[in-house]
Design a protein around this motif. Structure first.
Motif, PDB file in Angstrom:
ATOM      1  N   ARG A   1       6.116   7.948   6.574  1.00 10.44           N
ATOM      2  CA  ARG A   1       5.293   6.690   6.955  1.00 10.44           C
ATOM      3  C   ARG A   1       4.376   6.502   6.280  1.00 10.44           C
ATOM      4  O   ARG A   1       4.141   5.059   5.600  1.00 10.44           O
ATOM      5  N   ALA A   2       2.701   6.798   6.243  1.00  9.21           N
ATOM      6  CA  ALA A   2       1.862   6.899   5.856  1.00  9.21           C
ATOM      7  C   ALA A   2       1.913   6.564   4.197  1.00  9.21           C
ATOM      8  O   ALA A   2       1.350   6.125   3.321  1.00  9.21           O
TER       9      ALA A   2
ATOM     10  N   MET B   1      -1.590   2.925  12.356  1.00 15.76           N
ATOM     11  CA  MET B   1       0.045   2.810  12.743  1.00 15.76           C
ATOM     12  C   MET B   1       0.476   3.522  12.685  1.00 15.76           C
ATOM     13  O   MET B   1       2.148   3.380  13.657  1.00 15.76           O
ATOM     14  N   VAL B   2       0.103   4.840  12.181  1.00 14.51           N
ATOM     15  CA  VAL B   2       1.093   5.947  12.474  1.00 14.51           C
ATOM     16  C   VAL B   2       0.873   6.697  14.350  1.00 14.51           C
ATOM     17  O   VAL B   2       1.630   7.442  15.200  1.00 14.51           O
TER      18      VAL B   2
ATOM     19  N   THR C   1      -2.898   9.117  -3.569  1.00 15.11           N
ATOM     20  CA  THR C   1      -1.692   8.886  -2.055  1.00 15.11           C
ATOM     21  C   THR C   1      -1.737  10.078  -1.252  1.00 15.11           C
ATOM     22  O   THR C   1      -1.663  10.371   0.046  1.00 15.11           O
TER      23      THR C   1
ATOM     24  N   SER D   1       3.905  -4.181   9.070  1.00 16.81           N
ATOM     25  CA  SER D   1       2.414  -2.541   8.669  1.00 16.81           C
ATOM     26  C   SER D   1       1.983  -4.342   8.221  1.00 16.81           C
ATOM     27  O   SER D   1       0.170  -3.979   7.756  1.00 16.81           O
TER      28      SER D   1
ATOM     29  N   TYR E   1      -0.914  -4.718  10.178  1.00 13.06           N
ATOM     30  CA  TYR E   1      -1.580  -3.296  10.105  1.00 13.06           C
ATOM     31  C   TYR E   1      -2.839  -3.988   9.609  1.00 13.06           C
ATOM     32  O   TYR E   1      -3.966  -4.066   9.564  1.00 13.06           O
TER      33      TYR E   1
ATOM     34  N   SER F   1      -2.766  10.205   2.472  1.00  8.64           N
ATOM     35  CA  SER F   1      -1.838  10.089   3.697  1.00  8.64           C
ATOM     36  C   SER F   1      -2.922  11.253   4.215  1.00  8.64           C
ATOM     37  O   SER F   1      -2.596  11.117   5.710  1.00  8.64           O
TER      38      SER F   1
ATOM     39  N   SER G   1       4.909   0.271  17.600  1.00  8.95           N
ATOM     40  CA  SER G   1       5.216   1.207  16.107  1.00  8.95           C
ATOM     41  C   SER G   1       6.443   0.277  15.396  1.00  8.95           C
ATOM     42  O   SER G   1       6.861  -0.395  14.562  1.00  8.95           O
TER      43      SER G   1
ATOM     44  N   LEU H   1      -3.919   3.297   8.438  1.00  9.95           N
ATOM     45  CA  LEU H   1      -2.980   4.106   8.333  1.00  9.95           C
ATOM     46  C   LEU H   1      -2.798   4.647   9.347  1.00  9.95           C
ATOM     47  O   LEU H   1      -1.344   5.428  10.641  1.00  9.95           O
TER      48      LEU H   1
ATOM     49  N   GLU I   1       3.406   3.855   2.845  1.00 15.25           N
ATOM     50  CA  GLU I   1       3.281   2.403   3.358  1.00 15.25           C
ATOM     51  C   GLU I   1       3.132   1.529   1.568  1.00 15.25           C
ATOM     52  O   GLU I   1       1.726   1.784   1.285  1.00 15.25           O
ATOM     53  N   THR I   2       2.376   0.418   2.021  1.00 12.71           N
ATOM     54  CA  THR I   2       2.506  -0.280   0.568  1.00 12.71           C
ATOM     55  C   THR I   2       1.326  -1.777   0.931  1.00 12.71           C
ATOM     56  O   THR I   2      -0.493  -1.755   0.807  1.00 12.71           O
TER      57      THR I   2
END
Lengths: 291, 275
Positions: free
Chosen positions: A207-208, A150-151, A72, A119, A122, A76, A115, A147, A211-212
């Protein structure tokens, strides 16, 4: 109505609304507090130094969460490393250089709308583009790129707001001294905008990390008790690990404490990452104010 | 006895009154038929006059008369607004500043500007003054120090700040900030200084210091100052231009402008009947 009665009525109306607003505030904060309490109570049983630093063992019913934690953190940081330069560059272009008109408004609207895209969308996009088309396979880099996309709206919007907040007089002052536009941006505008830009990055980072759906599709492994050494390897991640322990495991009841521990570590990690970012933001803000 | 005819005495009147002979003072700007639009809204109408070198030219007029717009046109800062259109010309020495070949960096280095509200950068006092020389390529630390010191001395700020050059410029008082902004402008070694109501945000004592400074600076620089304080225009300027609704109503030597205005509207304005 007498004057005194009117005053009294006004006061009662005021009191009523204050009470309503206060109740809503208590409900919000209470929910959060309850959530934290539950996770802390549940997680406190298992959490220990060895829980954090050990590999999961015996089909994840024992041992720790080390590879998921590292995975993680890696994904990130990689996400931020990709999205911050992209996002700030885009924000500078949109806000400082692009001719403000219909096209830029359309681009800005699209960014804002991005935004709101779920997700999972994405995730599928990343799977198709980065994993399949670019040939990264399901990997750290494919997940981080996904990710990052996404962010990006958070980063760009935060950076644009930060640039807008820089006083016009700085720009005028710089240009009037014969500075080029880039010199003005680089030396006068950006230093003042960094704290605000950091805020956008914080939101993205948080958020990153949590996120799953996108990472399941683009690179997170179900069970892989090694630390990735290459950005093209798969990785474990805390949110996915938690999802597996809570719902996909054959003995969900047995691993429930580990699931709580994982949730607690994930929350602490996000809070820590945010704290670092907030520290950076405050540091620059102070530096700007006092030097 | 023959009386010798007296030789005519030759007095060169022009030499005696040289500063007042417009023809003899060099022009720094030649404004010709300048018009400017913000979108479809015309802010300047057909303005023509010459701005003299090493003199203080005041631009007066009521709010919205185009005086600030005119000032910002002289260094083309007005183009920071969207949808600005101009016609006519402003010749600075031999160059039309609207010519496509004009380099804005060079133009604005030669034509400095001081703003209505002091706008020091969020940097140290030293870095504020050194900013201009640095962006124009001065890297030598010793040279930068010299420039900062001489610029601050020229605006009379050196003694007040010499022990705290590394402190934030935002810690200075309003009047000090404005003098710092003037020093920052001087550090680039401009030829012209444009000032947009430089004292309107300041207290009377700070204003007096700036006015005094302007009188000193005109030895070396051509100064154009926008003001809506007519007493200030009368005190510090050599020439005054009166703007109204985007038009140049009258342009004359300041003493004549205030003692014997030619246009009725000028007369009304300088006597305080409107504005």
């Amino acid at each position: 109505m007498t004057n005194a009665a009117l005053i009294k009525k006004k006061r009662n109306v005021q009191l009523m609304w204050v009470t309503i607003c206060a109740t809503f505030a208590v409900i919000t904060v209470g929910t959060l507090a309850f959530l934290f309490y539950w996770i802390i109570v549940g997680g406190a049983e298992v959490i220990s130094w060895s829980f954090i630093t050990q590999m999961p063992e015996q089909n994840m019913t024992a041992g720790g969460i080390w590879p998921a934690l590292v995975g993680t953190i890696y994904v990130s940081l990689l996400t931020i490393a990709i999205s911050v330069p992209l996002g700030i560059g885009a924000a500078i272009y949109l806000n400082e250089y692009a001719k403000q008109g219909r096209l830029v408004r359309l681009i800005r609207l699209s960014i804002r709308n991005l935004s709101g895209v779920p997700s999972i969308v994405y995730g599928l996009f990343g799977l198709g583009l980065f994993a399949a088309t670019f040939g990264f396979g399901r990997s750290l880099i494919a997940a981080a790129l996904t990710l990052a996309i996404m962010v990006l709206p958070w980063v760009i919007t935060g950076a644009e707001e930060a640039l807008k907040a820089v006083p016009r007089s700085f720009r005028e002052g710089g240009l009037a001294l014969g500075a080029t536009k880039w010199q003005t941006i680089r030396q006068l505008v950006l230093p003042s905008a960094i704290p605000g830009m950091a805020t956008g990055a914080i939101l993205g980072l948080a958020r990153a990390a949590g996120e799953t759906a996108p990472i399941i599709l683009t690179g997170a492994a179900y069970f892989l008790p090694i630390i990735p050494h290459d950005i093209k390897e798969q990785f474990m991640a805390l949110p996915y690990h938690l999802y597996i322990l809570a719902t996909q495991h054959s003995e969900t009841a047995t691993v429930r404490p580990i699931a709580y521990g994982t949730a607690l570590v994930l929350i602490i990690l996000v809070i820590l990452l945010n704290s670092v970012a907030i520290f950076i933001r405050n540091y620059y803000r102070r530096k700007n104010e006092l030097l | 006895m023959a009386i010798k005819e007296a030789e005519p005495i030759q007095i060169d009147v022009r030499e005696q009154f040289q500063p007042y002979f417009e023809g003899d003072v060099k022009k720094v700007f030649q404004v010709e038929e300048l018009s400017l639009w913000y979108g479809s809204n015309q802010a300047l109408k057909d303005i023509s006059f010459d701005i003299k070198e090493k003199q203080v030219t005041a631009i007066i007029g009521p709010s919205g008369c185009g005086k600030s717009t005119f000032l910002k046109t002289l260094n083309r800062m007005v183009e920071l607004n969207t949808n600005v259109k101009t016609s006519g010309s402003i010749v600075y020495h031999d160059i039309d500043i609207f010519d496509p070949s004009v380099n804005l960096v060079e133009l604005r280095s030669a034509i400095g500007m001081v703003f209505q509200k002091p706008n020091p950068f969020a940097k140290s006092i030293f870095d504020n003054v050194a900013f201009g020389p640095k962006i124009h390529g001065v890297r030598n630390k010793k040279k930068l120090k010299e420039v900062v010191e001489s610029s601050l001395k020229r605006v009379g700020l050196w003694d007040e700040v010499k022990d705290r050059l590394n402190e934030s410029a935002l810690s200075l008082s309003g009047g000090q900030q404005q003098r710092l902004c003037i020093a920052r402008c001087l550090a680039v070694e401009p030829e012209v200084i444009l000032m947009d109501e430089p004292t309107s945000a300041l207290d009377p004592i700070s204003s007096a210091k700036i006015e005094h400074l302007i009188e000193e600076l005109k030895e070396l620089y051509s100064i154009v100052v926008v003001t809506h304080n007519m007493q200030q225009a009368a005190r510090i300027s050599d020439h005054t231009a009166f703007f109204l609704h985007g038009e140049l109503i009258e342009y004359n030597r300041t003493d004549r402008m205030f003692s014997n205005p030619q246009d009725q509207r000028t007369k009304d304005y300088v006597s305080g009947r409107f504005g």
